[in-house]
Design a protein around this motif. Structure first.
Motif, short mmCIF file in Angstrom:
data_model
loop_
_atom_site.label_atom_id
_atom_site.label_comp_id
_atom_site.label_asym_id
_atom_site.label_seq_id
_atom_site.Cartn_x
_atom_site.Cartn_y
_atom_site.Cartn_z
N UNK A 149 0.83 -1.21 0.00
CA UNK A 149 0.00 0.00 0.00
C UNK A 149 0.86 1.25 0.00
N UNK A 150 1.94 1.21 0.77
CA UNK A 150 2.85 2.34 0.78
C UNK A 150 3.49 2.53 -0.60
N UNK A 151 3.83 1.43 -1.24
CA UNK A 151 4.39 1.49 -2.59
C UNK A 151 3.37 2.04 -3.58
N UNK A 152 2.17 1.49 -3.54
CA UNK A 152 1.11 1.92 -4.45
C UNK A 152 0.80 3.40 -4.28
N UNK A 153 0.87 3.87 -3.06
CA UNK A 153 0.50 5.25 -2.76
C UNK A 153 1.53 6.26 -3.23
N UNK A 154 2.65 5.80 -3.78
CA UNK A 154 3.61 6.74 -4.37
C UNK A 154 3.08 7.32 -5.68
N UNK A 155 2.07 6.68 -6.27
CA UNK A 155 1.52 7.16 -7.55
C UNK A 155 0.51 8.28 -7.28
N UNK A 156 0.99 9.33 -6.66
CA UNK A 156 0.09 10.40 -6.20
C UNK A 156 -0.45 11.23 -7.35
N UNK A 157 0.30 11.36 -8.42
CA UNK A 157 -0.19 12.14 -9.56
C UNK A 157 -1.42 11.51 -10.19
N UNK A 158 -1.63 10.22 -9.92
CA UNK A 158 -2.79 9.53 -10.48
C UNK A 158 -3.88 9.28 -9.44
N UNK A 159 -3.68 9.79 -8.22
CA UNK A 159 -4.68 9.60 -7.18
C UNK A 159 -4.82 8.16 -6.75
N UNK A 160 -3.69 7.44 -6.64
CA UNK A 160 -3.75 6.01 -6.34
C UNK A 160 -3.34 5.70 -4.91
N UNK A 161 -3.52 6.65 -4.00
CA UNK A 161 -3.28 6.34 -2.60
C UNK A 161 -4.26 5.28 -2.11
N UNK A 162 -3.76 4.26 -1.40
CA UNK A 162 -4.61 3.19 -0.90
C UNK A 162 -4.31 2.92 0.56
N UNK A 163 -5.27 2.33 1.24
CA UNK A 163 -5.10 1.96 2.64
C UNK A 163 -4.37 0.63 2.74
N UNK A 164 -3.68 0.44 3.84
CA UNK A 164 -2.94 -0.80 4.05
C UNK A 164 -3.89 -1.98 4.25
N UNK A 165 -3.46 -3.15 3.82
CA UNK A 165 -4.24 -4.38 4.03
C UNK A 165 -3.38 -5.39 4.79
N UNK A 166 -4.04 -6.30 5.44
CA UNK A 166 -3.36 -7.35 6.20
C UNK A 166 -4.11 -8.65 6.01
N UNK A 167 -3.42 -9.75 6.25
CA UNK A 167 -4.06 -11.04 6.16
C UNK A 167 -3.88 -11.70 4.81
#
Length: 808
Positions: free
Chosen positions: A241-259
């Motif tokens: 999720x932290x990696x995915x959220x680097x794509x800020x110019x595209x509004x791709x911030x996501x919440x962390x998941x577990x399990x």
């Protein structure tokens, strides 16, 4: 003090630079040590930044300890920007850095082809018309031969379920490259650059369940890529999720998941896996004849002390020397780099190279401050400092936790090239960048300006490459480290980038010359001759007259100093989540000649995600006022003939909901509200009511910029006042016609145009409007945010009509 000359060395990949780290925790070091004993690799392939499966890349690299990399066909140049007004290559630069930030987070590596993201494509056929399929296929083959993955995984299938034509094209290219990389008759010219043919074990499609499509099924091979890594202190879903959220110019911030999380795969080529992605692949040191190395690494793992990592250094040095005895190859080189890093990490060794300026000027002295600290006191000596082919021999002991500082100065050669991103150095073709240096293809970015340090550990000398950083202290952020760049001795810039000559009136363009070398003498500033354009240049101001009524000309400016000609200028892009970006466009302005009338003087502009419409309004003759929530709430809006909202304004401003009544009253009393496109999906939900009557925003778009446009009613006032609009006004458009069109709109709205891509039914929602009270509301899916900055004459004429103050 000796002087040295430094130019950045050219290596294959930034990830292969051996850098002394700032410091890892003991458990993170142990994670890296375990990875030493795994010789397996996976290449993930898709089309754009943000297409990659960050959870799978995270799991592959940190749970399975494979070498994981992502090959993106493009740099995302044709996307949309939610954090600023950069478009085209500037957006591609931002998204490149976002991908590198993502890989820095999830531990993967990053590669690119030369393909340019020219915008949304509805099929691979259209995509390959732009990309030059054979050229981009050769790039994919090159990366496979260089990286030598055991398994290739695609994000998308060849059958179109991925939607975007680039997505499908990336899968087609991956499939063809899977075979071509192992065929010595395909792209044989690559073999003289140190690579050999390579055939991966298998090719898989990573099926998905998103975007309203579920391509997974119970009969597919699946893996649980969830889990928790106690050495890293995070779940793989948290890292992803932290990696995915680097794509800020595209509004791709996501919440962390577990399990638990399952990923599904369908075999495309090769033999099917049963237990793991690398079934049948020998991932031990046996694959390169390094059984003794494997035994030593196993011993290293078992004897590792979390309290005293430095105790591992002697064994790491022994491993390093054993690896050096192995035949040259990808795995030998990669593992040598990993061991060098581990020796530095276990030693607690720190090394930094810093300047007090960010920009280096050819012919001028550059001072570097080198700081080395042997924080754990491992027996080590600083042997030499190297710049290019010159060496400063020292042989100085590195005492425990004592800073060793060296001040180094050198003269940067006059011939040093400025730090243009390598894919922007030559003119590009329609759908691809031009890169003629085979060794650069695939690399994410230029290699940094760097210093070489050789350190002796008990008789074994190891060289580390230290990037030079511009270091300064920020009162809020504290210490900040940014890359350094070589700039031209002289810069020249012309403004504005687009200048309108309305009704054949002369226009002015300003030139600004910056002497980074204060000794440079500017003898002349000139503009290249253009047929049909009369030019007069005096005191840095150019006056231009074009004999065209409608058309564009490119004005090219140059500064002359002695026998040198300069024609570039520096652009710096800065966002907090990525490193500073610098590139050097040519000093050019586009002269747009057009027959145009406007009806209005004052324009309000509500910023959205970012565009350059305010600059276009100024060029058209409007006085522009930027409006925020307070302004809209407190100002008398009747002072504005038109209010324009930026792209996606209703996606990002909840306050527009409270402003809706006042904006509608403004229209009712005679104003014009022009709303540029908004999205209506999970990435960009509408946060406020738009318009006086209901309509829905669809995902319909017309991607063919030359698609025929039919007028619903040629007598409509908006097509005749203050300019007579015809089909010729849709000539010369770029990238696309429309995006996120209106649908299911109230009968109170009128549609102006019918348009469609080939093989699709005509749509009528590219532009709708309604008269409301004395004024007018317009919703536009037409991409004026692309066409106006590109200087398309007809787009300006049409835009002038749409924002024109209604006749009394």
């Amino acid at each position: 003090m000796r002087q040295f000359f430094l130019l950045a060395s050219l290596l294959f990949s930034l990830q292969l630079f051996s850098q002394v780290p700032g410091g890892k925790s003991s458990s993170e070091i142990f994670q890296d040590i375990k990875k030493l004993n795994v010789l397996g690799s996976v290449l993930y392939v898709a089309a754009h930044p943000d297409d990659e499966n960050t959870q799978l890349i995270t799991w592959l690299g940190n749970e399975k300890l494979y070498r994981a990399a992502y090959l993106s066909m493009t740099r995302g140049d044709g996307g949309q920007n939610l954090i600023g007004n950069e478009q085209g290559v500037e957006l591609g630069l931002i998204r490149t850095e976002e991908l590198l930030a993502a890989r820095s987070t999830d531990g993967g590596e990053q590669f690119f082809t030369r393909a340019f993201d020219f915008g949304y494509s509805k099929g691979p056929g259209e995509t390959f018309q732009f990309w030059n399929k054979e050229k981009i296929l050769s790039d994919v083959v090159w990366v496979i031969r260089k990286f030598r993955p055991d398994v290739i995984v695609t994000r998308f299938p060849t059958t179109g379920e991925g939607g975007h034509g680039h997505h499908t094209a990336s899968a087609i290219l991956a499939g063809e490259a899977f075979d071509a990389a192992g065929d010595s008759t395909r792209f044989p010219e690559q073999l003289k650059y140190g690579v050999g043919v390579w055939k991966p074990r298998r090719l898989l499609w990573n099926t998905f369940n998103f975007g309203g499509q579920n391509t997974t099924s119970s009969d597919q091979f699946k893996l649980d890529v969830g889990g928790y890594n106690s050495y890293l202190g995070k779940s793989y879903g948290e890292i992803a999720a932290e990696s995915r959220s680097q794509h800020k110019s595209q509004g791709f911030g996501v919440s962390a998941s577990r399990g638990t999380r399952y990923e599904y795969f369908r075999l495309i080529k090769g033999d099917a896996p049963h237990e793991g992605l690398l079934d049948g692949v020998n991932t031990t040191w046996e694959r390169i004849g390094g059984q003794r190395v494997g035994a030593l690494v196993s011993r290293l793992v078992s004897e590792y002390s979390f309290n005293s990592p430095g105790q591992s250094v002697p064994l790491l040095i022994e491993i390093y020397n054993e690896i050096r005895k192995l035949p040259s190859g990808v795995w030998r080189d990669k593992k040598l780099t990993e061991v060098k890093q581990l020796i530095a990490e276990c030693s607690g060794l720190f090394a930094g190279a810093y300047t007090t300026v960010q920009y280096l000027v050819p012919g001028k002295e550059v001072k570097i401050r080198l700081i080395i600290n042997n924080r754990l006191g491992t027996a080590a000596r600083l042997k030499d400092i190297v710049f290019r082919d010159q060496k400063n021999t020292l042989d100085e002991a590195l005492t425990r936790d004592i800073n060793v500082e060296k001040s180094i100065s050198y003269i940067l050669p006059d011939s040093a090239s400025f730090s243009q991103p390598y894919w922007l150095r030559l003119p590009m073709t329609t759908g691809a960048f031009t890169v003629n240096d085979q060794s650069m293809i695939g690399k994410p970015e230029n290699d940094p300006v760097s210093v070489g340090l050789t350190i002796d550990f008990g008789g074994t000398s190891i060289t580390y490459t230290i990037p030079v950083k511009y270091r300064y202290n920020d009162p809020v952020k504290g210490e900040v480290n940014q890359p350094v760049y070589v700039v031209p001795a002289v810069e020249i810039r012309s403004e504005p980038e687009v200048v309108l000559s309305v009704n054949q009136k002369p226009v002015s363009v300003n030139t600004q010359v910056t002497r980074n070398d204060s000794g440079a003498v500017i003898s002349e500033v000139k503009v290249a001759p253009v047929r049909g354009v009369t030019a007069r240049l005096k005191n840095g101001v150019g006056t231009f007259f074009s004999d065209k009524k409608n058309g564009t000309n490119q004005l090219e400016f140059k500064a002359v100093s002695g026998n040198r000609i300069f024609d570039h200028y520096k652009v710096a892009i800065s966002y907090p989540h990525i490193s500073d970006i610098v590139y050097f466009p040519e000093a050019q302005s586009k002269l747009v000649s057009l027959d145009m009338q406007i009806a209005g003087k004052n324009a309000g502009y509500i910023a959205g995600a970012g565009d350059k419409i305010p600059e276009a309004l100024v060029q058209m003759g409007y006085k522009v006022t930027i409006l925020d929530a307070v302004d809209v709430a407190t100002k008398n809006l009747s002072e504005f003939d038109v209010i324009v909202t930026g792209v996606r304004a209703y996606n990002i401003h909840t306050w527009l909901n409270e402003a809706e009544r006042k904006l509608m009253d403004y229209v009712k009393e005679g104003g014009v509200l022009f709303v540029q496109y908004n999205t209506n999906n999970n990435i960009g939900p509408i946060k406020a009511k738009i318009g006086p009557y209901p309509f829905t925003i669809s995902r319909t778009r017309v991607t063919d910029e030359s698609a025929q446009v039919n007028f619903v009613d040629k007598t409509d006032m908006l097509l005749n006042y203050p300019n007579k609009i015809s089909e010729t006004d849709f000539e010369g458009w770029i990238q696309e016609r429309s995006t996120y069109q209106a649908m299911d709109f109230s009968e109170n709205y009128k549609s102006l145009f019918l348009m469609n891509d080939k093989g699709e039914p005509a749509s009528d929602g590219s532009l709708i409007y309604c008269n409301y009270g004395k004024g007018r509301f317009v919703y536009s899916g037409l991409v004026f945010f692309r066409e106006l900055p590109a200087g398309v004459p007809g787009a300006y004429r049409l835009f002038a009509n749409l924002i024109a103050k209604p006749k009394s």
